[in-house]
Every structure is written in C-alpha cells, then in structure tokens.
Design an enzyme around this catalytic site. Structure first.
Site, PDB file in Angstrom:
ATOM      1  N   CYS A  91      18.742 -82.076 -59.651  1.00 47.30           N
ATOM      2  CA  CYS A  91      18.009 -80.988 -59.731  1.00 47.30           C
ATOM      3  C   CYS A  91      18.412 -80.081 -61.169  1.00 47.30           C
ATOM      4  O   CYS A  91      17.473 -79.678 -61.681  1.00 47.30           O
ATOM      5  CB  CYS A  91      18.141 -79.837 -58.687  1.00 47.30           C
ATOM      6  N   CYS A  94      16.464 -80.508 -64.603  1.00 51.35           N
ATOM      7  CA  CYS A  94      15.018 -79.812 -64.852  1.00 51.35           C
ATOM      8  C   CYS A  94      15.012 -78.150 -64.386  1.00 51.35           C
ATOM      9  O   CYS A  94      14.725 -77.294 -65.278  1.00 51.35           O
ATOM     10  CB  CYS A  94      14.020 -80.374 -63.666  1.00 51.35           C
ATOM     11  N   HIS A  95      15.887 -77.800 -63.422  1.00 52.31           N
ATOM     12  CA  HIS A  95      15.944 -76.213 -63.143  1.00 52.31           C
ATOM     13  C   HIS A  95      17.441 -75.605 -63.770  1.00 52.31           C
ATOM     14  O   HIS A  95      17.406 -74.337 -63.670  1.00 52.31           O
ATOM     15  CB  HIS A  95      16.167 -76.362 -61.571  1.00 52.31           C
ATOM     16  N   MET A 132       7.347 -82.114 -59.495  1.00 48.48           N
ATOM     17  CA  MET A 132       8.319 -81.857 -58.347  1.00 48.48           C
ATOM     18  C   MET A 132       8.641 -83.267 -57.847  1.00 48.48           C
ATOM     19  O   MET A 132       7.464 -83.516 -56.991  1.00 48.48           O
ATOM     20  CB  MET A 132       8.365 -80.871 -57.613  1.00 48.48           C
ATOM     21  N   HIS A 371      13.967 -82.562 -77.489  1.00 48.49           N
ATOM     22  CA  HIS A 371      14.841 -83.689 -76.781  1.00 48.49           C
ATOM     23  C   HIS A 371      15.184 -84.758 -77.710  1.00 48.49           C
ATOM     24  O   HIS A 371      16.326 -84.527 -78.129  1.00 48.49           O
ATOM     25  CB  HIS A 371      13.814 -84.246 -75.668  1.00 48.49           C
ATOM     26  N   HIS A 414       8.537 -89.406 -75.405  1.00 50.36           N
ATOM     27  CA  HIS A 414       9.609 -89.818 -75.424  1.00 50.36           C
ATOM     28  C   HIS A 414      10.071 -90.729 -76.685  1.00 50.36           C
ATOM     29  O   HIS A 414       9.899 -92.271 -76.146  1.00 50.36           O
ATOM     30  CB  HIS A 414       9.878 -90.095 -73.991  1.00 50.36           C
TER      31      HIS A 414
END
Length: 591
Positions: A91, A94-95, A132, A371, A414
């Site tokens: 998790c 992302c969070h 999600m 990124h 990407h």
C-alpha cells in the site's frame, strides 16, 4: 504476490462496529454498501497497481503501535506488526509511508473514520476501476487480512525512524582502500561490453561478458537491486538495492569485487555519479524513498559528505508534504549538476556539486508524480515522466530551466530511460510507452532543425497493450522495441513488439512480435519478458525472461538486424533476472 501470514485472532464483528459508533462516527459511515459484484472485472488489479513500488524493506524498522485513543479498534501488537508489514509491502507505494497520499488517496484517520470499517473492508476487498487493486477478491489477501487492514487504517499511522548522518556513517565500510586497489586492469575482460544483470530475489547481480555470454562473477548486493550505474571512467559500478544499500564494485579487479558499501536510508531507488569534465569519478549521489532525502558521497570510497532532505511544499498547491520520495537521478553533461526528481512535490532539483560545502540547489516546478526518464540524443535535454498525471517534463540541462510539460496521450507513461530514434519524416524523437494502455508516444526533441515538432507528441503508435515498462533502441539500430511484462495476458507479457523505424511514416505502422519467452525454451511460469538492453556494438539486444524465484529464468539475445534468436543464457544462478546494464551504454547515456 503471496498473501502475508496473518496473526489475526477471531473476534465479534459487532464489537468493532460498537467501538466505531462509540468514537462518534456518523451513522451513514457504518452503513456503506459494498460495490456491486456485477462488474468485478473492472476491479482487477491493473498493471500500474501491480508495479507500484512497495516499501517492504521497512519491516525491521522497530515500529510500534502509536498511542491509543478512545474508540480505536482493538489490535494486538502482533496484529499491528502484521498489518504494518502488509501496508508497507502493498500500500505504501501509492498511499505513502505516513498515509498522507501520493499516487493513491490519503488514508489518515480523519478521513478513514468518516468512511467507516465496513466501507473500508469492502473497498480493500473489491478495489475500484480507478486503480485500487482488488486485494481480497483477487485472493492476494485473505478475508482475515482484509479485515485486519480495514482496522489498521482506522488507527494513527506509525512512522519509521529517521536515518541521518550518524546512522549512515555507521553503515559505511571500505573493504579495500583506494591506495590498495590495482593501478591497472588486472583481468582480461572487455569491460565496456560487460553487462550488469540484477538478480532481483537473490540479492545479487551477475556480471556477464557480452561476447562469450558467460557469467564472470556473481556479487552479493542489497535487496532487489533497482539499478546499476557506472562511474564516468567506467571502472566503478554502483548498485543500489531497494533497502538503500549501495555496493561499489571495482571492475579492474580479478575477479571484480565490492570495495566499499553504505546504506543511505531504509528504502531507495536511485544512484548516479558525476560526469562533468574535471569531476569524473569525484562524487556519487543516491536518493531515498525513506527518509525522503538525498546523500552526496565520495565517488571512490562512498564516504558520505552531505545529507539533504527533500521535505517541503508541493509545487502547485503550496502544501507541505512530509515524505517526497526521490525518484530518478541523472548527471548533467553540460554543468556540474545532478538532476534530482522528487515525486510528490513535483519538483526537479538541479544540485550543483562544484562546492558541496556551499551547496546550490535550483528547484524547478514541473509536475507530479515524477518517476523516471532520460536524455535526448544530444544529452542536453532531460525528459521525465510525471506518470500519475500522464505528462512528461522537459529540462534544458545547459540552461538549467524548464522547457515544457507535455501531455503524452496515454495512461501512466513509464519510459525507463526512454528511446531516441530519428523519425523518417519528423526528425529526432524521444519515445515512451505506458503502463495503463497500448499507447507509445513519440515526442519531438530537435528545436533547432524541427521547431514545428519540438516538445510535442508528434505521433502515437499502438503496441500490444498495457503493462509496458521499457522501450529501447540504439543509434545504430533500425528498430524500436517495446516490452509488456505486466500485461495480464501471458502471451503478451512473454513477448515484445518491434517497430521498423523506417516504416513509422506510414499511416498505421505495424509491429512484429518476437516470442522471447518461447525462444527461451522455458515451459513453466508466465515468463515475463522485460527490459531490452543493447550490447556495445548495437547489433544485438538482450531481454530478461523473468519468472518467480522458484522457477527457471533466462536471458535471450536477439540479432538486431534479422530479429532472430541469437543466444539463450541459462544458469541456475540467474534467479529472477530483471534489469540489465551494459557498461558502455550506461556510462555514456546511450539509449
């Protein structure tokens, strides 16, 4: 991903609802309905969700349950540690470590408690079409683990410890001092045509001779090496693991061996060395995910010289962010500067290393969430994906300024380092593929001779599908290669698409599919094919056939002229090979 063993102990569900109600949650939060099951196909884990970097090396950070508050769900220390492990593994990428949000929504208790336990449990179970993952219905988490995570995000998030200069220095080791290292190359290797191959799950890298295709050394490194980078001279190889451990390998030794090591944090992805004339091999820099910082080191010993935090304000909202992670770092060829990309704040930092005592840092407002990226063919312009915003930012490294921010026209660009090709009609372009769809975008990079095409998406190609991580070409190659290792279809993920550059001015350029997985001779597993890398001559390209740790993997070498199988490299030591870095191409930014 295999489910993480849980120490969950059964308890009455009603007691938790009672505890939530006692905390003063509104009634509607306790009566949320789970998503309709009719369209669960939309809730499957997306390629982007599969690839989002996790922070699973923070497990040993000594995290304890934060101070309890009235109405907190009951959770034992064992349950809390298990939930923290699951969160960091699946998790946090992302969070965020502190649950403040990044590419995913914030999960702070003031928000989660308004949603309520039932809503959180069902959302974790079924996911959402917006990205999600469906952790429960996909069986990646058990029912008990889903329940555990719903309770976990109702609590205050724990914070891993900081990792400053005292902790960094405590990890620094010089195994062979500079004065005791060889003064000339002792082995007979063609170092420029050597490949550094990441063995992801064994915590090693393999050095493979480009001509003989033989492994010449297997060297222990940090956990899951993310990249290898070369010193300007080509003598030293820097490998950085996701655990933020850097190994400095001397390629002149016989055999090549680690001469120094250091940890610059607890989670990291990037390392680079100084390339400006007069500063060759002088400095190295590495950036951390946790703590959010970068570290400047001596380029021959890894002695840490300076630690700089990246915490600060998000460029557009001017809100403070507590954990802006350091993504790609490249070294300018025009100025004594490192180009440091900070994900969450959307800032690109130009770090001038001419005088690190009086460090000058230029902050450029770009886009979130930065990124990876690479240079154009002239090495003047740096292009980096802000992949959550589907954009690419362009920096002029000669003038140290932002040139443009470009919509790529696809979902989640990407590029890796990207690919530089000369379009038959539009001139020099830089290429990125996408995680989220089949789009391959070509961006013009020649403002001098092709001003009408510069810093625009001048053409969009269609590849095999989403799940692409890398595109690849070479100045001597007539081809553009696009991998798709995260595509859910096994046939697509085990092959690559190849475009003939001379045909790109046709209406709908067609690609040829190379069955790399099939060519490997491996019958088991999904045989994900990832990251093409050319040899020094540019006449062959290597691909990794990436299976699980317990399955056979391989490297497949393709003749770039004929697009035919040239060689298959198999060895029991090739455990989950992923990234490959040719010494000459990496140190000279050839791609």
């Amino acid at each position: 991903m295999k489910p993480v063993a849980s120490s969950f102990k059964p308890r009455l569900f009603g007691s938790l609802i009672f505890a939530l109600a006692a905390a003063g949650l509104p009634a509607h939060a306790l009566a949320q309905q789970k998503p309709a099951q009719a369209d669960l196909e939309k809730h499957k884990t997306t390629p982007g969700g599969q690839y989002e970097p996790s922070l699973d090396v923070l497990m040993g950070a000594g995290i304890e349950i934060p101070g309890r508050k009235p109405g907190d769900p009951v959770m034992t220390p064992d349950e809390f540690r298990t939930a923290t492990q699951i969160y960091f593994e699946r998790c946090a990428g992302c969070h965020g470590v502190l649950r403040k949000g990044a590419t995913g929504k914030a999960l702070s208790p003031d928000l989660t408690r308004n949603l309520g336990f039932e809503y959180l449990r069902d959302f974790i179970n079924y996911g959402s079409p917006a990205g999600m993952p469906n952790w429960g219905s996909s069986s990646e988490l058990t029912e008990k683990e889903v329940d555990l995570m719903a309770r976990y995000v109702l609590l205050e998030p724990p914070q891993p410890p900081e990792f400053g200069m005292p902790q960094i220095k405590a990890t620094w080791k010089v195994h062979i001092p500079v004065e005791k290292r060889p003064t000339k190359q002792l082995n007979s290797l063609d170092i420029d045509n050597l490949f550094s191959v990441t063995l992801r799950d064994s915590g090693e890298l393999a050095l493979i001779d480009g001509a003989s295709k033989k492994i010449v050394a297997v060297i222990k490194t940090g956990y899951a090496v993310h990249i290898s980078r070369l010193s300007s001279s080509g003598r030293y190889l820097f490998a950085i693991g996701r655990d933020a451990k850097i190994d400095l390998i001397d390629l002149w030794m016989d055999p090549p061996a680690t001469v120094a090591e250091i940890k610059i944090g607890q989670e990291a992805r990037s390392v680079e060395t100084s390339k400006m004339k007069g500063f060759e091999d002088k400095y190295a820099i590495a950036g951390a995910y946790w703590p959010p910082q970068f570290v400047i080191m001596d380029g021959t010993t890894l002695e840490p010289k300076k630690v700089v935090s990246t915490r600060g304000m998000i460029y557009d909202t001017q809100e403070y962010h507590p954990e802006p992670r350091v993504a790609a770092i490249v070294a300018s060829h025009y100025r004594p500067e490192f180009i440091v990309n900070v994900k969450e704040t959307g800032q690109i930092l130009l770090v001038n290393y001419r005088d690190i005592k009086n460090l000058q840092v230029t902050a450029i407002e770009a886009e979130r969430f930065l990124h990876d990226g690479g240079f154009d063919a002239t090495k003047r312009y740096f292009l980096v994906a802000a992949n959550a915003r589907n954009k690419v930012a362009v920096i002029d490294t000669k003038k140290s300024r932002l040139v443009s921010v470009i919509e790529t026209g696809g979902q989640t660009p990407h590029p890796g380092r990207g690919a530089n090709i000369v379009h038959p009609k539009l001139g020099p372009v830089w290429v990125t593929s996408h995680l989220g769809d089949e789009t391959i975008s070509l961006i013009g990079t020649d403002p001098a001779k092709h001003p009408e095409s510069a810093w625009k998406v001048v053409q969009k190609l269609k590849g095999q599908g989403g799940g692409s991580l890398f595109v690849k070409s070479h100045p001597k190659s007539p081809h553009l290669y696009v991998d798709t290792p995260l595509n859910p279809e096994a046939e697509v993920s085990s092959s690559v698409a190849v475009f003939r550059i001379a045909d790109l001015d046709q209406g709908k350029p067609q690609y040829k599919v190379l069955p790399i997985g099939q060519w490997s001779g491996i019958a088991e597993g999904q045989r994900r094919v990832v990251q093409g890398e050319y040899n020094k001559a540019g006449d062959e390209i290597w691909f990794s056939v990436w299976n699980s740790k317990t399955q056979a993997s391989a490297l497949v070498v393709v003749d770039d002229k004929t697009l035919s199988l040239k060689s298959v490299i198999k060895d029991p030591r090739l455990i989950t090979p992923t990234g490959k870095f040719n010494v000459y191409n990496t140190r000279n930014d050839v791609y």
